[in-house]
Scaffold this active site. Structure first.
Site, PDB file in Angstrom:
ATOM      1  N   CYS A  73       0.837  -1.197   0.000  1.00 41.09           N
ATOM      2  CA  CYS A  73       0.000   0.000   0.000  1.00 41.09           C
ATOM      3  C   CYS A  73       0.879   1.258   0.000  1.00 41.09           C
ATOM      4  CB  CYS A  73      -1.000  -0.047   1.143  1.00 41.09           C
ATOM      5  SG  CYS A  73      -2.393   1.092   0.946  1.00 41.09           S
ATOM      6  N   HIS A 161      -3.420  -5.480   0.870  1.00 36.12           N
ATOM      7  CA  HIS A 161      -2.813  -5.918   2.129  1.00 36.12           C
ATOM      8  C   HIS A 161      -2.807  -7.449   2.194  1.00 36.12           C
ATOM      9  CE1 HIS A 161      -2.265  -2.065   4.136  1.00 36.12           C
ATOM     10  NE2 HIS A 161      -3.294  -1.683   3.384  1.00 36.12           N
ATOM     11  N   GLU A 163      -1.442  -9.279   4.327  1.00 37.40           N
ATOM     12  CA  GLU A 163      -1.352  -9.732   5.714  1.00 37.40           C
ATOM     13  C   GLU A 163      -2.701  -9.902   6.398  1.00 37.40           C
ATOM     14  OE1 GLU A 163      -1.194  -5.200   5.909  1.00 37.40           O
ATOM     15  OE2 GLU A 163      -0.564  -6.773   4.524  1.00 37.40           O
TER      16      GLU A 163
END
Length: 182
Positions: A73, A161, A163
């Site tokens: 990002c 993202h 994660e």
């Protein structure tokens, strides 16, 4: 053991990035983005997301360390801005589930996700022009440049993202990056 540091750009998911790396068997820790490059002992770096470009510390210097770097990002936007690309406001702000199409299935970071994957991403700001040497590797209906890579310099970026649990194949993105750092 592979050592990958997560650079703290004051984002809300940085601890999840560290956890994903740790769960993948990597020696990892979070470091402040003002840490001098010579103090970073690592096989790779993750430039975490964050709220804005005004608080990116020494991230530009980390791009010249001759180790793989994954920008997530804001981290991807830092790469673009510092390496002659462009970042602008996205048409769609805020977080959302997004279907991403992989446009380069040979890419070492996201190619294995082809033909498409579902991700969690913010598009308040996004890369609008690739830096010199980068290849456009993923796109969506929300954002033209969802991912970019420069394998020659081992620099990679994703707008989404990997994660977070909402991203379908986030662990695979981290595994692919870890393979670049071994």
């Amino acid at each position: 053991m592979t050592r990958i540091l997560v650079v703290d750009n004051h984002g809300q998911f940085m601890h999840l990035e560290r956890r994903a790396l740790r769960d993948a068997g990597v020696d990892t820790e979070i470091v402040d983005n003002d840490t001098p490059p010579e103090d970073l002992d690592a096989d790779g770096l993750v430039l975490s997301g964050g709220p804005d470009m005004d608080r990116i510390g020494r991230c530009a210097e980390y791009l010249d360390m001759d180790i793989p770097v994954l920008g997530i990002c804001l981290g991807m936007q830092i790469m673009a801005t510092e390496l002659d690309g462009e970042v602008g406001a996205g048409d769609y702000g805020g977080y959302a589930d997004v279907d991403v199409r992989i446009v380069d299935d040979d890419d070492p970071l996201v190619g294995s996700l082809a033909p498409e994957t579902r991700v969690w991403a913010s598009h308040a700001d996004e890369v609008t022009a690739l830096p010199t040497g980068f290849t456009h590797t993923a796109t969506s209906d929300v954002c033209e440049i969802e991912a970019m890579s420069d394998p020659d310099r081992e620099l990679y970026g994703v707008q989404w993202h990997p994660e977070v649990a909402h991203t379908a194949e986030g662990d695979e993105v981290f595994a692919n990056f870890i393979a670049r750092c071994d």
